[in-house]
Design a protein around this motif. Structure first.
Motif, PDB file in Angstrom:
ATOM      1  N   THR A 185     -16.155  31.484 -11.586  1.00 57.37           N
ATOM      2  CA  THR A 185     -17.459  30.880 -11.324  1.00 57.37           C
ATOM      3  C   THR A 185     -18.031  30.190 -12.549  1.00 57.37           C
ATOM      4  OG1 THR A 185     -18.420  33.046 -11.704  1.00 57.37           O
ATOM      5  CG2 THR A 185     -18.195  32.354  -9.411  1.00 57.37           C
ATOM      6  N   LEU A 206     -16.682  26.828 -12.679  1.00 58.96           N
ATOM      7  CA  LEU A 206     -17.328  26.004 -11.656  1.00 58.96           C
ATOM      8  C   LEU A 206     -18.695  25.535 -12.152  1.00 58.96           C
ATOM      9  CD1 LEU A 206     -16.863  25.087  -8.668  1.00 58.96           C
ATOM     10  CD2 LEU A 206     -18.351  26.990  -8.018  1.00 58.96           C
ATOM     11  N   ALA A 207     -19.454  26.472 -12.734  1.00 63.65           N
ATOM     12  CA  ALA A 207     -20.773  26.119 -13.248  1.00 63.65           C
ATOM     13  C   ALA A 207     -20.655  25.112 -14.384  1.00 63.65           C
ATOM     14  CB  ALA A 207     -21.484  27.381 -13.727  1.00 63.65           C
ATOM     15  N   ALA A 216     -18.303  22.908 -14.723  1.00 58.49           N
ATOM     16  CA  ALA A 216     -17.959  21.605 -14.134  1.00 58.49           C
ATOM     17  C   ALA A 216     -19.204  20.924 -13.583  1.00 58.49           C
ATOM     18  CB  ALA A 216     -16.919  21.792 -13.029  1.00 58.49           C
ATOM     19  N   TRP A 217     -20.064  21.716 -12.951  1.00 49.75           N
ATOM     20  CA  TRP A 217     -21.310  21.160 -12.389  1.00 49.75           C
ATOM     21  C   TRP A 217     -22.206  20.644 -13.509  1.00 49.75           C
ATOM     22  CZ3 TRP A 217     -23.663  18.738  -8.918  1.00 49.75           C
ATOM     23  CH2 TRP A 217     -25.011  18.889  -8.615  1.00 49.75           C
ATOM     24  N   THR A 218     -22.308  21.419 -14.591  1.00 47.40           N
ATOM     25  CA  THR A 218     -23.109  20.980 -15.727  1.00 47.40           C
ATOM     26  C   THR A 218     -22.584  19.664 -16.276  1.00 47.40           C
ATOM     27  OG1 THR A 218     -23.416  23.286 -16.301  1.00 47.40           O
ATOM     28  CG2 THR A 218     -24.018  21.677 -17.976  1.00 47.40           C
ATOM     29  N   LEU A 263     -23.495  16.819 -14.018  1.00 42.78           N
ATOM     30  CA  LEU A 263     -24.917  16.493 -14.161  1.00 42.78           C
ATOM     31  C   LEU A 263     -25.180  15.743 -15.454  1.00 42.78           C
ATOM     32  CD1 LEU A 263     -26.795  19.694 -12.941  1.00 42.78           C
ATOM     33  CD2 LEU A 263     -26.626  17.481 -11.819  1.00 42.78           C
ATOM     34  N   ALA A 279     -23.885  12.242 -15.113  1.00 47.37           N
ATOM     35  CA  ALA A 279     -24.675  11.455 -14.171  1.00 47.37           C
ATOM     36  C   ALA A 279     -26.046  11.132 -14.735  1.00 47.37           C
ATOM     37  CB  ALA A 279     -24.796  12.187 -12.838  1.00 47.37           C
ATOM     38  N   ALA A 325     -17.566  21.620  -7.502  1.00 45.48           N
ATOM     39  CA  ALA A 325     -18.870  22.006  -8.056  1.00 45.48           C
ATOM     40  C   ALA A 325     -19.987  21.210  -7.389  1.00 45.48           C
ATOM     41  CB  ALA A 325     -18.888  21.794  -9.567  1.00 45.48           C
ATOM     42  N   VAL A 326     -19.778  19.910  -7.219  1.00 43.67           N
ATOM     43  CA  VAL A 326     -20.817  19.084  -6.598  1.00 43.67           C
ATOM     44  C   VAL A 326     -21.063  19.552  -5.168  1.00 43.67           C
ATOM     45  CG1 VAL A 326     -21.545  16.759  -5.953  1.00 43.67           C
ATOM     46  CG2 VAL A 326     -20.226  17.103  -8.036  1.00 43.67           C
ATOM     47  N   ALA A 386     -20.382  22.483  -3.857  1.00 45.28           N
ATOM     48  CA  ALA A 386     -20.921  23.836  -3.823  1.00 45.28           C
ATOM     49  C   ALA A 386     -22.415  23.866  -4.131  1.00 45.28           C
ATOM     50  CB  ALA A 386     -20.172  24.724  -4.824  1.00 45.28           C
ATOM     51  N   TYR A 387     -22.828  23.105  -5.138  1.00 45.30           N
ATOM     52  CA  TYR A 387     -24.221  23.174  -5.546  1.00 45.30           C
ATOM     53  C   TYR A 387     -25.154  22.297  -4.706  1.00 45.30           C
ATOM     54  CZ  TYR A 387     -23.323  26.055  -9.671  1.00 45.30           C
ATOM     55  OH  TYR A 387     -23.000  27.084 -10.507  1.00 45.30           O
ATOM     56  N   ARG A 388     -24.619  21.298  -4.030  1.00 46.70           N
ATOM     57  CA  ARG A 388     -25.479  20.389  -3.281  1.00 46.70           C
ATOM     58  C   ARG A 388     -25.329  20.495  -1.787  1.00 46.70           C
ATOM     59  NH1 ARG A 388     -27.473  15.757  -6.691  1.00 46.70           N
ATOM     60  NH2 ARG A 388     -29.070  15.981  -5.138  1.00 46.70           N
ATOM     61  N   LEU A 428     -24.086  31.857  -6.872  1.00 49.75           N
ATOM     62  CA  LEU A 428     -23.563  30.799  -7.765  1.00 49.75           C
ATOM     63  C   LEU A 428     -24.332  30.843  -9.069  1.00 49.75           C
ATOM     64  CD1 LEU A 428     -23.110  27.619  -5.534  1.00 49.75           C
ATOM     65  CD2 LEU A 428     -21.345  28.810  -6.826  1.00 49.75           C
ATOM     66  N   PRO A 429     -23.649  30.761 -10.213  1.00 50.16           N
ATOM     67  CA  PRO A 429     -24.384  30.818 -11.486  1.00 50.16           C
ATOM     68  C   PRO A 429     -25.414  29.698 -11.562  1.00 50.16           C
ATOM     69  CG  PRO A 429     -21.994  30.568 -11.828  1.00 50.16           C
ATOM     70  CD  PRO A 429     -22.215  30.640 -10.369  1.00 50.16           C
ATOM     71  N   VAL A 439     -27.503  26.905 -13.363  1.00 52.81           N
ATOM     72  CA  VAL A 439     -27.083  25.972 -14.398  1.00 52.81           C
ATOM     73  C   VAL A 439     -28.270  25.171 -14.895  1.00 52.81           C
ATOM     74  CG1 VAL A 439     -25.480  24.155 -14.943  1.00 52.81           C
ATOM     75  CG2 VAL A 439     -24.982  25.692 -13.075  1.00 52.81           C
ATOM     76  N   LEU A 440     -28.406  25.091 -16.184  1.00 53.41           N
ATOM     77  CA  LEU A 440     -29.405  24.216 -16.830  1.00 53.41           C
ATOM     78  C   LEU A 440     -30.557  23.813 -15.912  1.00 53.41           C
ATOM     79  CD1 LEU A 440     -27.340  21.704 -18.980  1.00 53.41           C
ATOM     80  CD2 LEU A 440     -28.567  23.737 -19.668  1.00 53.41           C
ATOM     81  N   LEU A 448     -31.366  20.379 -15.809  1.00 55.43           N
ATOM     82  CA  LEU A 448     -31.325  18.921 -15.907  1.00 55.43           C
ATOM     83  C   LEU A 448     -31.889  18.324 -14.630  1.00 55.43           C
ATOM     84  CD1 LEU A 448     -27.773  18.107 -17.281  1.00 55.43           C
ATOM     85  CD2 LEU A 448     -29.946  17.458 -18.282  1.00 55.43           C
ATOM     86  N   PRO A 449     -32.572  17.196 -14.768  1.00 58.05           N
ATOM     87  CA  PRO A 449     -33.044  16.542 -13.547  1.00 58.05           C
ATOM     88  C   PRO A 449     -31.832  16.132 -12.713  1.00 58.05           C
ATOM     89  CG  PRO A 449     -33.257  15.086 -15.442  1.00 58.05           C
ATOM     90  CD  PRO A 449     -32.878  16.436 -15.967  1.00 58.05           C
ATOM     91  N   GLU A 450     -31.881  16.429 -11.436  1.00 57.03           N
ATOM     92  CA  GLU A 450     -30.743  16.048 -10.601  1.00 57.03           C
ATOM     93  C   GLU A 450     -30.754  14.545 -10.384  1.00 57.03           C
ATOM     94  OE1 GLU A 450     -29.415  17.974  -7.307  1.00 57.03           O
ATOM     95  OE2 GLU A 450     -29.613  19.987  -8.123  1.00 57.03           O
ATOM     96  N   PRO A 451     -29.571  13.939 -10.492  1.00 59.41           N
ATOM     97  CA  PRO A 451     -29.524  12.487 -10.376  1.00 59.41           C
ATOM     98  C   PRO A 451     -29.876  12.042  -8.961  1.00 59.41           C
ATOM     99  CG  PRO A 451     -27.334  13.422 -10.419  1.00 59.41           C
ATOM    100  CD  PRO A 451     -28.268  14.545 -10.696  1.00 59.41           C
TER     101      PRO A 451
END
Lengths: 234, 172, 172
Positions: A132, A135-136, A138-140, A143, A146, B92-93, B95-97, B159-160, B162-163, B165-168
């Motif tokens: 996990t 995965l986190a 990769a998401w960071t 972001l 982007a 990741a995209v 999963a989180y979105r 899900l962990p 994460v930061l 950051l403003p989502e794009p």
């Protein structure tokens, strides 16, 4: 960011060398100074954040030219070693090599002869052991990438000034007033501080007008204001 | 090795599922008979190597040789999920979105994601979740039960974080 | 083909990402020297086939041969990668000098390289490679597996040789 087809000052300088059909190792860089200034002047716009690099190369070329015209002009102790012709040439040679390599890479890309790997898939094991935190991470990363500004957002159109246009403006002003202070010319909107880009373009425009003998420049003391004076027509 | 046999080998190598003879004919532009000859050549070449050319009717696939099975199992058993960094990013995209369309994932990652979607679907880590009520009615994707299992999560809430950051902006 | 080379080939075939020499040693239980020999054997065997053995440092992966690219791309429906001349220049500096910092690339190209770094990172052609032990600890960048793949190279040694001008000293 390409400036009228030139990706920076070295690119432009390299093209001038190639135009003359001379060897980069023997060409007298000072001889390229006039051509360089002419080409910079002809560009319809310079992005503010690149003006300084074009200017740095231009001033170096002018210095090299001046030294060749006046051999007595020894480099002063203040100038650092990087101001020499040899150094500029070395940078140019290195940049030429980079351009050659970029072209070779581009050719490979155009041929489309790439390789592909296999993503896997023959093994029908139920997936296990996902991480996990990977995965986190990769998401960071997605972001972060982007969130980076894209090209079109880097320079707002309102922040672009053309040297040509600024030169014309100053010519109009100087036709109306015999003398102006540099500080006045830096005021674009009354009460507002000029942006760095506007100041640099104004400065280049002045250097250009001076070079064309349209104006005189006076400065009474170090860091004092500069007076821009209309030059009497001969 | 003939150029055609080389091409057939390369295509079968990247393919994650059996490829039909008809598909090979279409892709290579060669005649069915030439494709058969190329497959025969490839089959002979695989002998005595770690790979085999297998077929089920007219569907062809490259597989590992049985005598290498122990090592393949040792490799895969060590950590069964071996997603490429690209596949992990796409996952990741999603999963989180979720739910997210392919176009949205591509807009965020800035690259074409066809292959990674395919891999993730194959591994049953993502699945279709209906369609978005928007022009073109694009397919929506979400993660699966296998995804939760694979990552040892009891629910998506685990899900962990994460930061911040403003989502794009999504440009779908 | 030796049994070890066959096993290495099978493991590299099922792997979804490059496999390190160390991992191959661990899985096969062979000596590092024997693994090296097996890799050499496999590399030679791939010649004249539709596959290539590629490596980035000590990480190994089987890839398709560049001359089969058109057919593989047709099968996968893959897009052609397009890069601007500016991005290619930045990539050229990173590829030939790696690892390199952004400041070094900018010093050589004489322009700001933010946008091209962004593009190359997004396309996964370059990646971070730690930090330089110097003031400010600037990030170092190097090329990726996708770079090798995209340009059909089996290793960085295959980078096209261009010009024979003496390389000037690098100023960090």
């Amino acid at each position: 960011m390409a400036v009228d087809g030139f990706e920076g000052p070295l690119d432009l300088l390299l093209e001038l060398v190639e135009e003359k059909k001379v060897d980069i190792l023997t060409v007298r860089l000072g001889e390229l100074a006039d051509g360089y200034l002419a080409r910079v002047r002809a560009l319809d716009q310079l992005p503010a954040d690149e003006v300084s690099s074009f200017l740095a190369v231009a001033s170096r070329l002018v210095l090299i030219k001046a030294r060749s015209l006046l051999p007595a002009l020894e480099p002063s102790a203040v100038e650092d070693e990087s101001e020499t012709e040899a150094d500029l040439r070395a940078r140019l040679v290195e940049y030429a090599a980079v351009k050659g390599r970029a072209t070779a890479l581009g050719d490979r890309l155009r041929l489309g002869e790439r390789a592909f790997h296999r993503e896997g898939g023959t093994v029908e094991l139920p997936p296990r052991g996902g991480d996990t935190s990977a995965l986190a991470a990769a998401w960071t990363k997605v972001l972060t990438l982007a969130a980076r500004p894209r090209d079109e957002e880097l320079v707002a159109p309102g922040d672009r000034y053309s040297v040509e246009q600024r030169t014309a403006e100053i010519e109009t002003l100087i036709a109306q007033h015999e003398a102006l202070s540099f500080a006045t010319l830096l005021v674009r909107v009354p009460g507002e501080r000029a942006t760095l880009g506007f100041a640099i373009v104004t400065f280049i425009a002045l250097l250009d007008l001076y070079r064309r003998a349209a104006i005189d420049l006076e400065q009474d003391e170090l860091f004092g204001d500069i007076t821009v004076r209309r030059k009497a027509r001969a | 090795m003939t150029p055609l046999a080389r091409s057939v080998q390369a295509v079968l190598f990247v393919a994650e599922k059996p490829v039909s003879r008809g598909e090979l004919v279409r892709i290579t532009g060669a005649t069915p008979r030439a494709v058969d000859a190329a497959l025969g050549e490839l089959e002979a070449l695989c002998e005595d190597t770690g790979l085999r050319l297998a077929h089920d009717g007219q569907d062809w696939q490259i597989m590992t040789s049985p005598d290498a099975a122990a090592y393949v199992a040792a490799y895969l058993g060590a950590d069964r999920v071996r997603l490429s960094p690209a596949a992990l990013e796409t996952l990741a995209v999603v999963a989180y979105r979720q739910p997210a369309t392919r176009a949205e994932v591509e807009a965020i990652r800035g690259v074409n994601c066809d292959q990674t979607f395919y891999t993730l679907m194959q591994r049953r880590l993502i699945e279709e979740r209906g369609r978005r009520d928007a022009p073109g009615r694009p397919i929506l994707y979400g993660t699966t039960w296998e995804f939760l299992e694979c990552f040892g999560l009891t629910s998506l809430d685990e899900l962990p974080r994460v930061l911040t950051l403003p989502e794009p902006e999504m440009r779908a």
